[in-house]
Design a protein around this motif. Sequence first.
Motif, PDB file in Angstrom:
ATOM      1  N   PRO A 121       0.981  -1.156  -0.007  1.00  0.00           N
ATOM      2  CA  PRO A 121      -0.066  -0.066  -0.151  1.00  0.00           C
ATOM      3  C   PRO A 121       0.722   1.341   0.114  1.00  0.00           C
ATOM      4  O   PRO A 121       0.493   2.249  -0.742  1.00  0.00           O
ATOM      5  CB  PRO A 121      -0.769  -0.112   1.167  1.00  0.00           C
ATOM      6  N   VAL A 122       2.033   1.254   0.635  1.00  0.00           N
ATOM      7  CA  VAL A 122       2.975   2.124   0.549  1.00  0.00           C
ATOM      8  C   VAL A 122       3.287   2.701  -0.689  1.00  0.00           C
ATOM      9  O   VAL A 122       3.347   3.782  -1.201  1.00  0.00           O
ATOM     10  CB  VAL A 122       4.158   2.290   1.459  1.00  0.00           C
ATOM     11  N   SER A 123       3.814   1.954  -1.476  1.00  0.00           N
ATOM     12  CA  SER A 123       4.136   1.976  -2.930  1.00  0.00           C
ATOM     13  C   SER A 123       2.781   2.494  -3.788  1.00  0.00           C
ATOM     14  O   SER A 123       3.108   3.414  -4.585  1.00  0.00           O
ATOM     15  CB  SER A 123       4.710   0.829  -3.547  1.00  0.00           C
ATOM     16  N   ALA A 124       1.736   1.776  -3.537  1.00  0.00           N
ATOM     17  CA  ALA A 124       0.623   2.077  -4.233  1.00  0.00           C
ATOM     18  C   ALA A 124       0.287   3.593  -4.244  1.00  0.00           C
ATOM     19  O   ALA A 124      -0.487   4.321  -5.091  1.00  0.00           O
ATOM     20  CB  ALA A 124      -0.602   1.193  -4.166  1.00  0.00           C
ATOM     21  N   ALA A 125       0.586   4.138  -2.942  1.00  0.00           N
ATOM     22  CA  ALA A 125       0.063   5.662  -2.803  1.00  0.00           C
ATOM     23  C   ALA A 125       0.740   6.496  -3.686  1.00  0.00           C
ATOM     24  O   ALA A 125       0.115   7.792  -3.751  1.00  0.00           O
ATOM     25  CB  ALA A 125       0.157   5.887  -1.319  1.00  0.00           C
ATOM     26  N   GLY A 126       2.048   6.130  -4.218  1.00  0.00           N
ATOM     27  CA  GLY A 126       2.683   7.004  -4.980  1.00  0.00           C
ATOM     28  C   GLY A 126       2.862   6.724  -6.380  1.00  0.00           C
ATOM     29  O   GLY A 126       3.417   7.300  -7.227  1.00  0.00           O
ATOM     30  N   ALA A 127       2.119   5.591  -6.761  1.00  0.00           N
ATOM     31  CA  ALA A 127       2.320   5.187  -8.192  1.00  0.00           C
ATOM     32  C   ALA A 127       1.684   6.076  -9.095  1.00  0.00           C
ATOM     33  O   ALA A 127       2.263   6.156 -10.291  1.00  0.00           O
ATOM     34  CB  ALA A 127       1.634   3.823  -8.241  1.00  0.00           C
ATOM     35  N   SER A 128       0.415   6.732  -8.960  1.00  0.00           N
ATOM     36  CA  SER A 128      -0.112   7.374  -9.902  1.00  0.00           C
ATOM     37  C   SER A 128       0.609   8.855  -9.977  1.00  0.00           C
ATOM     38  O   SER A 128       0.754   9.359 -11.255  1.00  0.00           O
ATOM     39  CB  SER A 128      -1.552   7.861  -9.330  1.00  0.00           C
ATOM     40  N   HIS A 129       1.041   9.304  -8.949  1.00  0.00           N
ATOM     41  CA  HIS A 129       2.070  10.405  -9.054  1.00  0.00           C
ATOM     42  C   HIS A 129       3.323  10.213  -9.990  1.00  0.00           C
ATOM     43  O   HIS A 129       3.703  10.927 -10.649  1.00  0.00           O
ATOM     44  CB  HIS A 129       2.513  10.989  -7.678  1.00  0.00           C
ATOM     45  N   MET A 130       3.954   9.179  -9.573  1.00  0.00           N
ATOM     46  CA  MET A 130       4.951   8.878 -10.340  1.00  0.00           C
ATOM     47  C   MET A 130       4.770   8.754 -11.701  1.00  0.00           C
ATOM     48  O   MET A 130       5.474   9.187 -12.801  1.00  0.00           O
ATOM     49  CB  MET A 130       5.628   7.470  -9.972  1.00  0.00           C
ATOM     50  N   SER A 131       3.681   7.873 -12.219  1.00  0.00           N
ATOM     51  CA  SER A 131       3.398   7.844 -13.455  1.00  0.00           C
ATOM     52  C   SER A 131       3.093   9.156 -14.333  1.00  0.00           C
ATOM     53  O   SER A 131       3.518   9.298 -15.489  1.00  0.00           O
ATOM     54  CB  SER A 131       2.217   7.064 -13.752  1.00  0.00           C
ATOM     55  N   ARG A 132       2.486  10.027 -13.767  1.00  0.00           N
ATOM     56  CA  ARG A 132       2.247  11.129 -14.297  1.00  0.00           C
ATOM     57  C   ARG A 132       3.090  12.305 -14.413  1.00  0.00           C
ATOM     58  O   ARG A 132       3.470  12.847 -15.303  1.00  0.00           O
ATOM     59  CB  ARG A 132       0.900  11.961 -13.537  1.00  0.00           C
ATOM     60  N   THR A 133       4.013  11.989 -13.389  1.00  0.00           N
ATOM     61  CA  THR A 133       5.678  12.865 -13.353  1.00  0.00           C
ATOM     62  C   THR A 133       6.283  12.048 -14.866  1.00  0.00           C
ATOM     63  O   THR A 133       6.909  12.891 -15.556  1.00  0.00           O
ATOM     64  CB  THR A 133       6.331  12.729 -12.240  1.00  0.00           C
ATOM     65  N   LEU A 134       6.384  11.022 -14.818  1.00  0.00           N
ATOM     66  CA  LEU A 134       7.196  10.337 -15.920  1.00  0.00           C
ATOM     67  C   LEU A 134       6.483  10.677 -17.381  1.00  0.00           C
ATOM     68  O   LEU A 134       7.243  10.966 -18.582  1.00  0.00           O
ATOM     69  CB  LEU A 134       7.386   8.800 -15.853  1.00  0.00           C
ATOM     70  N   ARG A 135       5.156  10.805 -17.347  1.00  0.00           N
ATOM     71  CA  ARG A 135       4.450  11.143 -18.628  1.00  0.00           C
ATOM     72  C   ARG A 135       4.623  12.329 -19.082  1.00  0.00           C
ATOM     73  O   ARG A 135       4.879  12.498 -20.276  1.00  0.00           O
ATOM     74  CB  ARG A 135       2.869  11.032 -18.270  1.00  0.00           C
ATOM     75  N   ALA A 136       5.049  13.519 -18.218  1.00  0.00           N
ATOM     76  CA  ALA A 136       5.480  14.757 -18.439  1.00  0.00           C
ATOM     77  C   ALA A 136       6.844  14.813 -18.604  1.00  0.00           C
ATOM     78  O   ALA A 136       7.505  15.803 -18.830  1.00  0.00           O
ATOM     79  CB  ALA A 136       4.862  15.762 -17.499  1.00  0.00           C
ATOM     80  N   PHE A 137       7.905  13.778 -18.912  1.00  0.00           N
ATOM     81  CA  PHE A 137       9.142  13.624 -18.883  1.00  0.00           C
ATOM     82  C   PHE A 137       9.726  14.570 -17.878  1.00  0.00           C
ATOM     83  O   PHE A 137      10.775  14.933 -17.773  1.00  0.00           O
ATOM     84  CB  PHE A 137       9.551  14.332 -20.184  1.00  0.00           C
ATOM     85  N   GLY A 138       9.118  14.304 -16.592  1.00  0.00           N
ATOM     86  CA  GLY A 138       9.771  14.821 -15.091  1.00  0.00           C
ATOM     87  C   GLY A 138      10.941  14.232 -14.619  1.00  0.00           C
ATOM     88  O   GLY A 138      10.646  14.010 -13.375  1.00  0.00           O
ATOM     89  N   HIS A 139      11.681  13.463 -15.628  1.00  0.00           N
ATOM     90  CA  HIS A 139      12.667  12.600 -14.879  1.00  0.00           C
ATOM     91  C   HIS A 139      13.883  13.594 -14.004  1.00  0.00           C
ATOM     92  O   HIS A 139      14.327  12.941 -13.049  1.00  0.00           O
ATOM     93  CB  HIS A 139      13.578  11.972 -16.171  1.00  0.00           C
ATOM     94  N   ARG A 140      14.034  14.764 -14.325  1.00  0.00           N
ATOM     95  CA  ARG A 140      15.027  15.306 -13.535  1.00  0.00           C
ATOM     96  C   ARG A 140      14.579  15.694 -12.079  1.00  0.00           C
ATOM     97  O   ARG A 140      15.213  15.447 -11.073  1.00  0.00           O
ATOM     98  CB  ARG A 140      15.215  16.911 -14.348  1.00  0.00           C
ATOM     99  N   SER A 181      10.293   6.882  -1.629  1.00  0.00           N
ATOM    100  CA  SER A 181       9.879   6.812  -3.070  1.00  0.00           C
ATOM    101  C   SER A 181       8.444   7.405  -3.266  1.00  0.00           C
ATOM    102  O   SER A 181       8.307   8.362  -4.124  1.00  0.00           O
ATOM    103  CB  SER A 181       9.858   5.532  -3.748  1.00  0.00           C
ATOM    104  N   THR A 182       7.535   7.373  -2.412  1.00  0.00           N
ATOM    105  CA  THR A 182       6.346   7.848  -2.560  1.00  0.00           C
ATOM    106  C   THR A 182       6.275   9.073  -2.085  1.00  0.00           C
ATOM    107  O   THR A 182       5.433   9.953  -2.672  1.00  0.00           O
ATOM    108  CB  THR A 182       5.435   6.967  -1.314  1.00  0.00           C
ATOM    109  N   LEU A 183       7.158   9.622  -1.073  1.00  0.00           N
ATOM    110  CA  LEU A 183       7.132  11.059  -0.736  1.00  0.00           C
ATOM    111  C   LEU A 183       7.674  11.607  -1.758  1.00  0.00           C
ATOM    112  O   LEU A 183       7.327  12.904  -2.204  1.00  0.00           O
ATOM    113  CB  LEU A 183       7.745  11.152   0.626  1.00  0.00           C
ATOM    114  N   VAL A 184       8.558  11.240  -2.491  1.00  0.00           N
ATOM    115  CA  VAL A 184       9.412  11.756  -3.617  1.00  0.00           C
ATOM    116  C   VAL A 184       8.450  12.030  -4.818  1.00  0.00           C
ATOM    117  O   VAL A 184       8.428  13.130  -5.398  1.00  0.00           O
ATOM    118  CB  VAL A 184      10.447  10.817  -4.251  1.00  0.00           C
ATOM    119  N   ALA A 185       7.432  11.228  -5.150  1.00  0.00           N
ATOM    120  CA  ALA A 185       6.453  11.325  -5.993  1.00  0.00           C
ATOM    121  C   ALA A 185       5.449  12.206  -5.562  1.00  0.00           C
ATOM    122  O   ALA A 185       5.128  12.969  -6.651  1.00  0.00           O
ATOM    123  CB  ALA A 185       5.904   9.840  -6.417  1.00  0.00           C
TER     124      ALA A 185
END
Length: 489
Positions: A121-140, A181-185
Amino acid sequence: MSRRAAGAVGWSIVRFGGDQVFAFVIFAALAHRLDPATFGVFIVGLAVAEVGKIIAQGGLVSSLYRAPEITARLADTVFWGNLGMALLVAITCVVLRHPLAEAMGSPSAAPVVAALGCVVPVSAAGASHMSRTLRAFGHRALAIRSLGAGVIGGTLALLAAQAGWGVWALVAQRFASETISTLVAWHAFRWKPGLQFSWTTLRAQWRLGAGVAGSQLLLVALNRTQDMILGHSIGPAAVGVYRTAWKSIEVVAQGVISPFASVAVPTLAKLQHDLPVFRRGYVRMVSATATIAFPAIAGIGVLADALIPLLFGPQWVQSVPVARVLCLLAPPFALNFFADPALTVLGKAGVMARLAGIQLVLTVLFCLAAAPYGLVWFAAAYVLRAYVTLALQLGLLQRATGVRAIEVLAGIAPPLGAAVVMAIVVWGTGDTMPVDGGPRSLPALARMVFLVTQGVLVYVGVLLALMGRSRRMELATFLRRLRPARRTS
């Protein structure tokens, strides 16, 4: 698009490389303090948690890459759907911890199964945020924060190991890594989920999502089935030895190949309506990845007799011949990482599932046949299976996407040939340089530095000779663009 993708790869290398360096340092530090059986127990628990993580979020998250526009209803549905499934996974791991551990061949892993299930559940809480960041090429943004997360998580794990926590130091590392990782996302993508959850939207996205998740589950099962077979036929210690050898190769795959693969989904998604450009982009990504990954994996195989005792301790010397066999997986590794993204963005989930199912069945058959003959033959059987299914994968990819197998093979041929020549030269030179003393002695370290330097020079020289002029210019342009840019949009 080429510049944005290359810049994103550069920042992904920083992010994945930093994560892998810290994870590998922790793994090596713990390997000096823990025995193979303890590592085997942790790996069994981790296998169950990985399956649960894919069930919870593997399929739905892909809809955030594919959607032309992310509406509030879609975003909320994916977030709450992921989180709800993750909570069910955690409850299942706690309640069924003993049957799950016994099924994996390691009853003593039951507490670890329960603990790692609660990480999902900890990982799942940040999965959407991570995906939307990567979608926008927010890798930096993710790369900069991920490096800090690696320092914090690694420090906590080392302190736990130093305090004598044993296998629970590995569990603590997993908790810390996923939490940070979730907090980062969350910090990278400032979005708060609303309450526009829709069962209709969930069912619509789950059709393709279920195929993606099913394919990912089958791919995870490829690795974890090996652990189960080894655990039942030889014991948890064999699992620890095998996975330590695998870790030596995986750190390169995750640190070098994953950055390219993470950019492949959003990049190919942008190109899916222009198939000729899509195909060229795919081949270029595979070729660029092979150029970096092949010599690194080959080098680990050649120098395994020095590297593994140096990094993990003399008690892991049994992993040396296994690591040398597993380094032959370099071509399947590189190509497998990109087939799924290409098929995902084109909506070919059925092809992915069929391929993964065939791989799983052949893995079971090959590994069961080889297990009675020991770890080296077990590893060789898996390598043979990988090449058998690689031919099938290239055929299915060509049929589904139009990416011709001959073009893919031509793209990886120069780095593969250069890596083979490098391995032969370094191996031959190393045999003429026997060293007295332990793996950390000055002569041993000097020998390794010399062989690594020799390998780099030989590889670069042979690679440039095998490449045509146009390929050399194309590679130089791409590598220049890998430098992380200050802006990502």
